[in-house]
Design a protein around this motif. Structure first.
Motif, PDB file in Angstrom:
ATOM      1  N   ARG A  15       0.838  -1.212   0.000  1.00  0.00           N
ATOM      2  CA  ARG A  15       0.000   0.000   0.000  1.00  0.00           C
ATOM      3  C   ARG A  15       0.866   1.253   0.000  1.00  0.00           C
ATOM      4  NH1 ARG A  15      -4.040  -2.117   2.995  1.00  0.00           N
ATOM      5  NH2 ARG A  15      -2.926  -1.706   4.928  1.00  0.00           N
ATOM      6  N   CYS A  16       1.916   1.206   0.805  1.00  0.00           N
ATOM      7  CA  CYS A  16       2.808   2.364   0.926  1.00  0.00           C
ATOM      8  C   CYS A  16       3.529   2.625  -0.405  1.00  0.00           C
ATOM      9  CB  CYS A  16       3.803   2.091   2.056  1.00  0.00           C
ATOM     10  SG  CYS A  16       5.051   3.339   2.187  1.00  0.00           S
ATOM     11  N   VAL A  17       4.137   1.591  -0.967  1.00  0.00           N
ATOM     12  CA  VAL A  17       4.885   1.771  -2.226  1.00  0.00           C
ATOM     13  C   VAL A  17       3.938   2.224  -3.336  1.00  0.00           C
ATOM     14  CG1 VAL A  17       6.233   0.586  -4.015  1.00  0.00           C
ATOM     15  CG2 VAL A  17       6.686   0.129  -1.591  1.00  0.00           C
ATOM     16  N   SER A  18       2.769   1.571  -3.388  1.00  0.00           N
ATOM     17  CA  SER A  18       1.798   1.920  -4.430  1.00  0.00           C
ATOM     18  C   SER A  18       1.342   3.373  -4.283  1.00  0.00           C
ATOM     19  CB  SER A  18       0.605   0.959  -4.305  1.00  0.00           C
ATOM     20  OG  SER A  18      -0.390   1.310  -5.203  1.00  0.00           O
ATOM     21  N   SER A  19       1.093   3.795  -3.070  1.00  0.00           N
ATOM     22  CA  SER A  19       0.584   5.169  -2.901  1.00  0.00           C
ATOM     23  C   SER A  19       1.666   6.189  -3.256  1.00  0.00           C
ATOM     24  CB  SER A  19       0.022   5.393  -1.494  1.00  0.00           C
ATOM     25  OG  SER A  19       1.045   5.641  -0.591  1.00  0.00           O
ATOM     26  N   VAL A  20       2.928   5.891  -2.963  1.00  0.00           N
ATOM     27  CA  VAL A  20       3.999   6.826  -3.345  1.00  0.00           C
ATOM     28  C   VAL A  20       4.127   6.878  -4.865  1.00  0.00           C
ATOM     29  CG1 VAL A  20       6.483   7.301  -3.214  1.00  0.00           C
ATOM     30  CG2 VAL A  20       5.262   6.531  -1.175  1.00  0.00           C
ATOM     31  N   MET A  21       4.071   5.721  -5.507  1.00  0.00           N
ATOM     32  CA  MET A  21       4.205   5.695  -6.975  1.00  0.00           C
ATOM     33  C   MET A  21       3.061   6.441  -7.644  1.00  0.00           C
ATOM     34  SD  MET A  21       5.696   1.911  -7.717  1.00  0.00           S
ATOM     35  CE  MET A  21       6.282   2.311  -9.338  1.00  0.00           C
ATOM     36  N   ARG A  22       1.865   6.290  -7.094  1.00  0.00           N
ATOM     37  CA  ARG A  22       0.702   6.941  -7.695  1.00  0.00           C
ATOM     38  C   ARG A  22       0.639   8.430  -7.354  1.00  0.00           C
ATOM     39  NH1 ARG A  22      -3.584   3.119  -9.252  1.00  0.00           N
ATOM     40  NH2 ARG A  22      -2.627   1.071  -9.246  1.00  0.00           N
ATOM     41  N   ALA A  23       1.304   8.821  -6.295  1.00  0.00           N
ATOM     42  CA  ALA A  23       1.272  10.243  -5.902  1.00  0.00           C
ATOM     43  C   ALA A  23       2.297  11.079  -6.676  1.00  0.00           C
ATOM     44  CB  ALA A  23       1.537  10.378  -4.405  1.00  0.00           C
ATOM     45  N   ARG A  24       3.321  10.423  -7.238  1.00  0.00           N
ATOM     46  CA  ARG A  24       4.329  11.202  -7.971  1.00  0.00           C
ATOM     47  C   ARG A  24       3.729  11.860  -9.200  1.00  0.00           C
ATOM     48  NH1 ARG A  24       6.347  11.876 -12.294  1.00  0.00           N
ATOM     49  NH2 ARG A  24       5.044  10.165 -13.023  1.00  0.00           N
ATOM     50  N   LYS A 169       9.620  11.563  -3.476  1.00  0.00           N
ATOM     51  CA  LYS A 169       8.188  11.637  -3.156  1.00  0.00           C
ATOM     52  C   LYS A 169       7.907  10.993  -1.802  1.00  0.00           C
ATOM     53  CE  LYS A 169       4.245  13.056  -3.827  1.00  0.00           C
ATOM     54  NZ  LYS A 169       3.994  14.493  -3.934  1.00  0.00           N
ATOM     55  N   ALA A 170       8.622   9.898  -1.502  1.00  0.00           N
ATOM     56  CA  ALA A 170       8.445   9.218  -0.212  1.00  0.00           C
ATOM     57  C   ALA A 170       8.811  10.132   0.953  1.00  0.00           C
ATOM     58  CB  ALA A 170       9.292   7.946  -0.174  1.00  0.00           C
ATOM     59  N   MET A 220      -2.147  13.923 -15.760  1.00  0.00           N
ATOM     60  CA  MET A 220      -1.852  13.223 -17.021  1.00  0.00           C
ATOM     61  C   MET A 220      -2.378  11.788 -16.934  1.00  0.00           C
ATOM     62  SD  MET A 220      -0.424  15.335 -19.032  1.00  0.00           S
ATOM     63  CE  MET A 220       0.026  17.066 -18.759  1.00  0.00           C
ATOM     64  N   PRO A 221      -3.274  11.421 -17.864  1.00  0.00           N
ATOM     65  CA  PRO A 221      -3.896  10.085 -17.802  1.00  0.00           C
ATOM     66  C   PRO A 221      -2.937   8.983 -18.225  1.00  0.00           C
ATOM     67  CG  PRO A 221      -4.570  11.210 -19.792  1.00  0.00           C
ATOM     68  CD  PRO A 221      -3.685  12.174 -19.049  1.00  0.00           C
ATOM     69  N   ARG A 222      -3.266   7.776 -17.878  1.00  0.00           N
ATOM     70  CA  ARG A 222      -2.471   6.617 -18.289  1.00  0.00           C
ATOM     71  C   ARG A 222      -3.386   5.569 -18.903  1.00  0.00           C
ATOM     72  NH1 ARG A 222       0.947   9.803 -16.579  1.00  0.00           N
ATOM     73  NH2 ARG A 222       2.913   9.202 -15.612  1.00  0.00           N
ATOM     74  N   GLU A 223      -2.828   4.884 -19.882  1.00  0.00           N
ATOM     75  CA  GLU A 223      -3.507   3.711 -20.416  1.00  0.00           C
ATOM     76  C   GLU A 223      -3.466   2.629 -19.338  1.00  0.00           C
ATOM     77  OE1 GLU A 223      -1.508   2.075 -23.812  1.00  0.00           O
ATOM     78  OE2 GLU A 223      -3.230   0.844 -24.377  1.00  0.00           O
ATOM     79  N   ARG A 224      -4.532   1.843 -19.233  1.00  0.00           N
ATOM     80  CA  ARG A 224      -4.569   0.760 -18.246  1.00  0.00           C
ATOM     81  C   ARG A 224      -3.707  -0.415 -18.735  1.00  0.00           C
ATOM     82  NH1 ARG A 224      -8.865   0.863 -14.590  1.00  0.00           N
ATOM     83  NH2 ARG A 224      -7.573  -0.782 -13.695  1.00  0.00           N
ATOM     84  N   ALA A 225      -3.281  -1.248 -17.789  1.00  0.00           N
ATOM     85  CA  ALA A 225      -2.402  -2.389 -18.123  1.00  0.00           C
ATOM     86  C   ALA A 225      -3.037  -3.299 -19.172  1.00  0.00           C
ATOM     87  CB  ALA A 225      -2.055  -3.171 -16.869  1.00  0.00           C
TER      88      ALA A 225
END
Ligand SMILES: Cc1cc2nc3c(=O)[nH]c(=O)nc-3n(C[C@H](O)[C@H](O)[C@H](O)COP(=O)(O)O)c2cc1C
Length: 236
Positions: A15-24, A169-170, A220-225
């Motif tokens: 959760r922590c790693v994901s939230s940092v990656m998504r917050a950048r 970001k972290a 900025m949007p992203r294409e989904r996996a």
């Protein structure tokens, strides 16, 4: 102090790693608040854990702050105004249609956030120029690499740069990666005393982002996996 995760559950860590990656986000307006050298150094120590082919660790980074950053920025702004860009453009011409469409979408969102019309070339130039003063950030980073290395090693440099951005970001810091600097290697190299074999790959602004600035509202949007990945051989 490096964060310790030993008493965290795997779910907490994810959760922590994901939230940092998504917050950048790429942040293009900063508060002037300076950053201590130790903090930037800690971020770079984390980022140096990035992998590299055969562990050759080809990254080099010049970290500038204070008067050194201001003098470099001033020289770059002068060079930009004088049209001294040397490197070729970053994208091929023509750009394949899918990427071209995304480039147009990027421009609409970026310049739209600033109320700049797509046909207002002088206003776009003024905004582009802000790259070279590191968008007002207290710290600038110039990433360089030995020019004899092949694209394979530039991948290592990119992985290192993303690690810098995530480590920043972290710690509550914002960044903007900037290939714009590559066009001004001839202005940068002598000021940073780069040896002849070194080439400027890109730069980066780092600091506390100004969350109220309109330019920082452009998402900025992203294409989904499911769109960019093919999954083969899975049971479900
Ligand atoms: C290698 C690289 C070079 C970039 N160069 C610039 C640049 O010169 N100036 C700029 O404002 N943004 C630059 N960006 C930021 C991108 O525009 C941004 O990453 C993209 O639009 C996605 O937005 P996000 O980072 O906010 O998720 C660059 C990004 C990367 C990865």
């Amino acid at each position: 102090m490096a964060p310790t995760t030993s008493d965290w559950s795997p779910q907490d860590i994810a959760r922590c790693v994901s939230s940092v990656m998504r917050a950048r986000r790429s942040v293009r307006a900063f508060k002037p608040q300076p950053l201590p050298r130790e903090l930037v150094q800690e971020i770079l120590e984390d980022a140096a854990c990035a992998p590299s082919g055969a562990n050759i660790q080809p990254w080099r980074v010049h970290v500038v702050s204070g008067a050194v950053k201001d003098e470099l920025a001033s020289a770059l702004v002068d060079a930009f105004r004088a049209g001294k860009a040397t490197a070729p453009t970053h994208f091929p011409a023509p750009l394949p249609a899918l990427f071209h469409a995304r480039l147009l979408d990027f421009g609409a969102r970026y310049y739209g956030s600033l109320g700049i019309d797509r046909d207002d070339a002088p206003a776009r130039m003024r905004q582009t120029e802000r790259n070279f003063s590191f968008f007002g950030a207290p710290v600038g980073l110039i990433f360089s690499i030995d020019r004899r290395l092949k694209p394979h090693s530039w991948i290592d440099l990119g992985l290192f740069a993303q690690s810098v951005m995530i480590a920043a970001k972290a710690r509550g810091l914002d960044t903007c990666p900037q290939v714009a600097f590559a066009q001004f290697h001839d202005t940068i190299a002598p000021r940073l005393h780069m040896p002849p074999e070194e080439i400027t790959a890109f730069g980066m602004s780092m600091g506390h982002g100004d969350s109220a600035a309109p330019v920082n509202q452009a998402g900025m949007p992203r294409e989904r996996a499911d769109g960019f990945a093919r999954f083969l051989g899975f049971a479900h």
